[in-house]
Structure formats: structure tokens, C-alpha cells
Enzyme design. Structure first.
Site, short mmCIF file in Angstrom:
data_model
loop_
_atom_site.label_atom_id
_atom_site.label_comp_id
_atom_site.label_asym_id
_atom_site.label_seq_id
_atom_site.Cartn_x
_atom_site.Cartn_y
_atom_site.Cartn_z
N ASP A 154 -38.09 60.16 -50.18
CA ASP A 154 -37.98 60.25 -48.73
C ASP A 154 -38.05 61.69 -48.23
OD1 ASP A 154 -36.91 58.83 -46.05
OD2 ASP A 154 -35.82 60.70 -46.36
N SER A 182 -38.10 57.88 -43.62
CA SER A 182 -39.36 57.48 -44.22
C SER A 182 -39.21 56.22 -45.06
CB SER A 182 -39.93 58.62 -45.07
OG SER A 182 -40.31 59.71 -44.25
N ASP A 183 -38.14 56.13 -45.83
CA ASP A 183 -37.86 54.93 -46.60
C ASP A 183 -37.62 53.73 -45.69
OD1 ASP A 183 -38.10 55.54 -49.31
OD2 ASP A 183 -36.11 56.42 -49.41
N LEU A 184 -36.77 53.93 -44.69
CA LEU A 184 -36.41 52.82 -43.81
C LEU A 184 -37.61 52.36 -42.99
CD1 LEU A 184 -32.94 54.16 -42.64
CD2 LEU A 184 -33.34 52.22 -44.15
N GLY A 187 -39.77 50.22 -45.14
CA GLY A 187 -39.20 48.89 -45.29
C GLY A 187 -39.47 48.01 -44.09
#
Length: 385
Positions: A154, A182-184, A187
């Protein structure tokens, strides 16, 4: 490993009731997508290695569930799933995982490109026996391109995507977000794409009944969020500057002081600006050509910001927010998390939940004819096989 798919939907009134999702993912982006699908009612089986998803160990802080100490981080993205343990180097375990994949509607994975091919868990192999399968791969950089084989983190993606160049005080250092944006974001995009692909299976025509391979990249998803900032760059050819709490296209719009703490004021158009001036007893500024339009206010941003700050400094926070609400001026407090979850609006919307003694934040969906499936906390490692 003895898991099998549920015979009955977790909640028949949930949007994804009966959908079977096999999650071969760990850490955040993939598991967050899986949790969204689980909240929407899918039966999500999470396959973990012998030591479990590494976020189980990312503490403190810790949460105790059935006397098992697990990091709070893990519980943020694994609610509603079932957990099985499998060693991909064990033929029996691998066969059971392949059997689950053969019966699944969705496989969600976040291994490096090509890594699952050696285990026969890649899209091409699984789709031969299960052509309706929706297979979603989440990687740092995608299935092609010069960086395809690099892992995605991230922090690195926030730097590469332009996020950090936009975040921070004017003239200050670049700054990452206070959450793994960025990860969220990946998702969220992935869960959206999976549902679109499931819907596409029901279309008439050559794709009816067929699944597909979804290629999700953390970098793509973050670049995709640049939105108006990217549009500004395309229009001017210039890199947008860091502006702290100011807005590049709107003035006056930012953080302003009061006697007992700062507030956010967001008069996003001329009409709202005039209302704010009335609240602050500065109707004289409405007729000032320097502030009559948003464009002119941007040209005199520092001047109008200083005038507003001088005026708001005479108010208490709650009094100013109350008066703004009465006048229809968008404004709000800068809440800490304890204040967020004590906010009457957040409480009224039921955003904080508790399942099996584990607190969490529900997915923010509200349906008129459906319900979320909020029936179990994050699973213990290997609890289901």
C-alpha cells in the site's frame, strides 16, 4: 481440511444469498473484498496456510475471541467468513481446495502473477471444469507490464499513484493517507467488478452462463481514483500542488479556528458562500467584487481565508456549527474516532456493530428489499476444516 459449501444461504434476504466465494487471499485488499461479499450474503470460505493470514499476528492491539488472541487488524477485513487450513504442497489438501473451487461461483486470490499455476489453481485450469467461474486476481501491478512480478504494498502504491504528491501541506513533504487507501480502494473496486461479472453470467447471448477472469491492480485502482485531480492535469499539463486542507477548485473551503477547536466549513458555491457571510455577520463581503464569485475568491484565497478565520475565532465550535446548520451552510467538526462512534448520526445509522463479542464497522449498504448478512465474527484459524 473438511469444509463444504453451506446447504442453505446464510440469509435468504441478502443480495448475494447462495453465492459461493473461495478466498485465497491475505492481508487487506483481497480479504476486504471478501468481507464485502460476505456482508452481502455470500458464503465465503477463506483458505489459510498453517500459520494463518499474517494479519492475525499484526498486533497490538489484540482482540480475544474464544481465548484466542488475534490482532484487531485481522478482524477489520474477515467478518462473516469461514476459515479452513490447507497446505498447497499436500496433495490431499490441494485436491480439497480444487474441489471447492470447482463448485464455487467466485475465486478471489492475491498471489503474484502465475504463482497459482503450479498448484492448478489458476484461472485457466479451474475454468476448464467450471466455466461459470468468476475468478478475481488482485496484484500490486496487474497481470502484465514491466512490474507485473513485483509484490504490491500500500505505501509504495500510494507513492507511485500520485496520492502522496497530492497529500500534505503546501510546500511541505509528501504525505501518505492515515489509512491504507490503496488496499481498501482495490478491495472496493474488486467487489464491484465481481458482482458485475456475476450479473453478466445471466445475460442472454454468447456470454450467458460463462464466468471470466478479472485482473485487479492496486496501482490501477489508485490511479483510477485520481478523478478530478487527473482531469486538472490533463487540462493544464501541470502537476496539481499539495494544498493541505484547501480545495483546488473551491474557495473559501477549509479548516477554520474557533475558541475551542477547528471546524470544517465547505461553502461549495456562491449561494452557500453568501449564506456563510450572513452567519458571520459579513454581508458587506457579498458585494465585494473580490469575493463575488468562486473564481474571484480563488484569486484572493489567502485574503478571504484570513477574513473568515478572524470571524470564526470569536465563536465557540458548537455555536458556529449549530448556526451553520440552521442556515444551511455545510460544516462539521473534526472528529477523533471516539467522537465518530459517539456521533448521533453514526449511531442512528448503526455503523458500529458487534458480532460474537467482536466490535466492527458494517458495510455501509442500505437496501429497501434486502438485508446484510451480519451473522458471525471473523473466524478462528481453521475453525471450519
Amino acid at each position: 481440511m473438511t469444509a463444504r459449501w453451506l446447504d442453505e444461504p446464510r440469509n435468504p434476504r441478502s443480495p448475494l444469498a447462495g453465492v459461493k466465494v473461495l478466498e485465497l487471499a491475505r492481508v487487506l485488499a483481497g480479504p476486504f473484498a471478501g468481507q464485502i461479499l460476505a456482508d452481502l450474503g455470500a458464503d465465503v470460505i477463506k483458505v489459510e496456510a498453517q500459520d494463518g493470514d499474517q494479519t492475525r499476528h499484526w498486533g497490538p492491539p489484540w482482540m480475544g475471541v474464544d481465548e484466542e488472541r488475534t490482532a484487531a487488524y485481522y478482524h477489520a477485513c474477515n467478518r462473516g467468513k469461514r476459515s479452513v487450513m490447507a497446505d498447497f504442497n499436500d496433495g490431499d489438501d490441494l485436491g480439497r481446495v480444487a474441489k471447492l473451487a470447482g463448485e464455487a461461483d467466485v475465486v478471489l486470490e492475491n498471489f503474484l502473477p502465475g504463482k497459482l499455476t503450479r498448484f492448478g489453481l489458476d484461472h485457466a485450469t479451474l475454468a476448464r471444469d467450471n466455466p461459470a467461474l468468476v475468478y478475481c486476481s488482485i496484484t500490486g501491478f496487474g497481470q502484465d507490464g514491466p512490474r507485473r512480478d513485483e509484490p504490491g504494498y500500500d505505501f509504495v502504491i500510494q507513492a507511485m499513484s500520485g496520492f502522496m504528491s497530492l497529500n500534505g501541506e503546501p510546500g511541505g513533504d509528501p504525505m501518505k493517507f492515515g489509512l491504507s487507501i490503496s488496499d481498501l480502494a482495490c478491495g472496493l473496486w474488486a467487489a464491484n467488478a465481481i458482482q458485475a461479472a456475476l450479473l453478466m453470467r445471466h445475460r442472454t447471448g454468447p456470454n450467458q452462463g460463462k464466468g471470466q477472469w478479472i485482473d485487479m491492480s492496486l496501482l490501477d485502482c489508485s490511479v483510477g481514483l485520481l478523478a478530478n485531480q487527473a482531469a486538472s492535469f490533463f487540462a493544464t499539463g501541470e502537476n496539481p500542488p499539495r494544498m493541505g486542507n484547501a480545495h483546488a477548485q473551491v474557495s473559501a473551503y477549509g479548516v477554520f479556528p474557533t475558541q475551542d477547536g477547528p471546524v470544517v466549513l465547505a461553502p461549495a458555491n456562491d449561494r452557500l458562500f453568501r449564506k456563510l457571510m450572513t452567519v458571520l455577520d459579513r454581508d458587506d463581503l457579498i458585494r465585494d467584487p473580490r469575493f463575488a464569485s468562486n473564481e474571484s475568491r480563488i484569486a484572493h484565497r489567502s485574503m478571504i481565508d484570513a477574513i473568515i478565520a478572524e470571524a470564526t475565532a470569536d465563536w465557540t465550535r458548537d455555536a458556529l456549527l449549530r448556526r451553520c446548520a440552521e442556515a444551511g451552510v455545510p460544516a462539521g467538526p473534526i472528529n477523533t474516532l471516539d467522537e465518530v462512534f459517539a456521533d448521533p448520526q453514526v449511531e442512528a445509522r448503526g455503523m458500529a456493530i458487534e458480532l460474537g463479542g467482536v466490535p466492527g464497522v458494517r458495510s455501509p449498504f442500505r437496501f429497501s428489499q434486502a438485508e446484510l448478512a451480519l451473522d458471525r465474527p471473523s473466524p478462528k484459524k481453521g475453525a471450519d476444516g
